[in-house]
Design a protein around this motif. Structure first.
Motif, PDB file in Angstrom:
ATOM      1  N   ILE A 137      28.353   3.246  -1.167  1.00  0.00           N
ATOM      2  CA  ILE A 137      27.712   3.576   0.103  1.00  0.00           C
ATOM      3  C   ILE A 137      26.196   3.451  -0.046  1.00  0.00           C
ATOM      4  N   GLY A 138      25.574   2.795   0.930  1.00  0.00           N
ATOM      5  CA  GLY A 138      24.122   2.683   0.936  1.00  0.00           C
ATOM      6  C   GLY A 138      23.672   1.428   1.649  1.00  0.00           C
ATOM      7  N   ASP A 139      22.360   1.297   1.799  1.00  0.00           N
ATOM      8  CA  ASP A 139      21.767   0.144   2.474  1.00  0.00           C
ATOM      9  C   ASP A 139      20.684  -0.458   1.596  1.00  0.00           C
ATOM     10  N   LEU A 140      20.652  -1.782   1.560  1.00  0.00           N
ATOM     11  CA  LEU A 140      19.674  -2.528   0.766  1.00  0.00           C
ATOM     12  C   LEU A 140      18.639  -3.161   1.678  1.00  0.00           C
ATOM     13  N   ASN A 141      17.382  -3.076   1.256  1.00  0.00           N
ATOM     14  CA  ASN A 141      16.255  -3.713   1.943  1.00  0.00           C
ATOM     15  C   ASN A 141      16.155  -3.359   3.421  1.00  0.00           C
ATOM     16  N   VAL A 142      16.127  -2.054   3.655  1.00  0.00           N
ATOM     17  CA  VAL A 142      15.822  -1.500   4.973  1.00  0.00           C
ATOM     18  C   VAL A 142      14.533  -0.688   4.827  1.00  0.00           C
ATOM     19  N   THR A 148      14.010  -2.056  -1.418  1.00  0.00           N
ATOM     20  CA  THR A 148      14.419  -0.712  -1.026  1.00  0.00           C
ATOM     21  C   THR A 148      15.931  -0.517  -1.100  1.00  0.00           C
ATOM     22  N   VAL A 149      16.306   0.725  -1.427  1.00  0.00           N
ATOM     23  CA  VAL A 149      17.703   1.160  -1.413  1.00  0.00           C
ATOM     24  C   VAL A 149      17.738   2.510  -0.716  1.00  0.00           C
ATOM     25  N   ASN A 150      18.600   2.625   0.275  1.00  0.00           N
ATOM     26  CA  ASN A 150      18.820   3.883   0.968  1.00  0.00           C
ATOM     27  C   ASN A 150      20.213   4.373   0.575  1.00  0.00           C
ATOM     28  N   CYS A 151      20.284   5.509  -0.090  1.00  0.00           N
ATOM     29  CA  CYS A 151      21.573   6.028  -0.537  1.00  0.00           C
ATOM     30  C   CYS A 151      21.493   7.539  -0.655  1.00  0.00           C
ATOM     31  N   LEU A 205      24.382   0.985  -5.276  1.00  0.00           N
ATOM     32  CA  LEU A 205      23.446  -0.112  -4.997  1.00  0.00           C
ATOM     33  C   LEU A 205      22.313  -0.174  -6.012  1.00  0.00           C
ATOM     34  N   ASN A 213      21.692  -3.546  -8.150  1.00  0.00           N
ATOM     35  CA  ASN A 213      20.405  -4.254  -8.109  1.00  0.00           C
ATOM     36  C   ASN A 213      19.680  -4.249  -9.436  1.00  0.00           C
TER      37      ASN A 213
END
Length: 162
Positions: free
Chosen positions: A124-129, A38-41, A47, A51
């Motif tokens: 900016i973003g989150d990986l594996n959430v 998962t990527v949250n952006c 990201l 990836n």
């Protein structure tokens, strides 16, 4: 890998969660699936690009772009890199661009729509959430399956890679 999501729903009704129908298919591969990354952006595909350059055999990148219809989170160059690195596909709660090129690549791509404008890369973003959109929650390490009928998720693999 061959399956249909209706057959998987019939065979494993207690194991599948079904995503609300809102995505269109843009990739050259109609049937795809694999382990969820998962990527949250939001309007920043840094990201995703990072990836896509990593090994992705047997994996699908699920991206929560907040449903934004203002910027494309995936285009031909990132998708070509993902193909080179073995990714199975993308599910993007947001937009893509370069749709004619995406249609010619051996990768699955489901997204809300297309728009020609690229994102800014701000890192900016989150990986594996865990991500929640379209009526379901996607957890890293689960399994997602997509075809022209829809998209489903399971906590365990439902299809062998052969």
């Amino acid at each position: 890998m061959f399956f249909t999501t209706p057959d998987l729903c019939d065979e494993y009704p207690e194991l599948v969660r079904v995503m609300e129908p809102m995505m269109a298919s843009f990739g050259g591969r109609d049937v795809f699936g694999g382990e969820v990354v998962t990527v949250n952006c939001h309007e920043d595909n840094s990201l995703i690009k990072e990836n896509a350059s990593q090994p992705g055999h047997g994996k699908v990148m699920v991206v929560d772009g907040g449903g934004s219809l203002r910027r494309a989170l995936l285009g031909d160059m990132i998708a070509e890199n993902a193909v080179k690195n073995g990714w199975e596909g993308f599910i993007i709660y947001g937009c893509v661009r370069d749709v004619d090129a995406l249609a010619g690549l051996d990768i699955g791509v489901h997204a809300l729509a297309s728009i020609p404008l690229k994102t800014e890369k701000r890192g900016i973003g989150d990986l594996n959430v865990s991500l929640t959109f379209a009526g379901i929650t996607f957890h890293p390490g689960e399994y997602v399956y997509a075809d022209n009928n829809g998209i489903i998720v399971s906590t365990s693999p439902l299809v062998s890679e052969g």
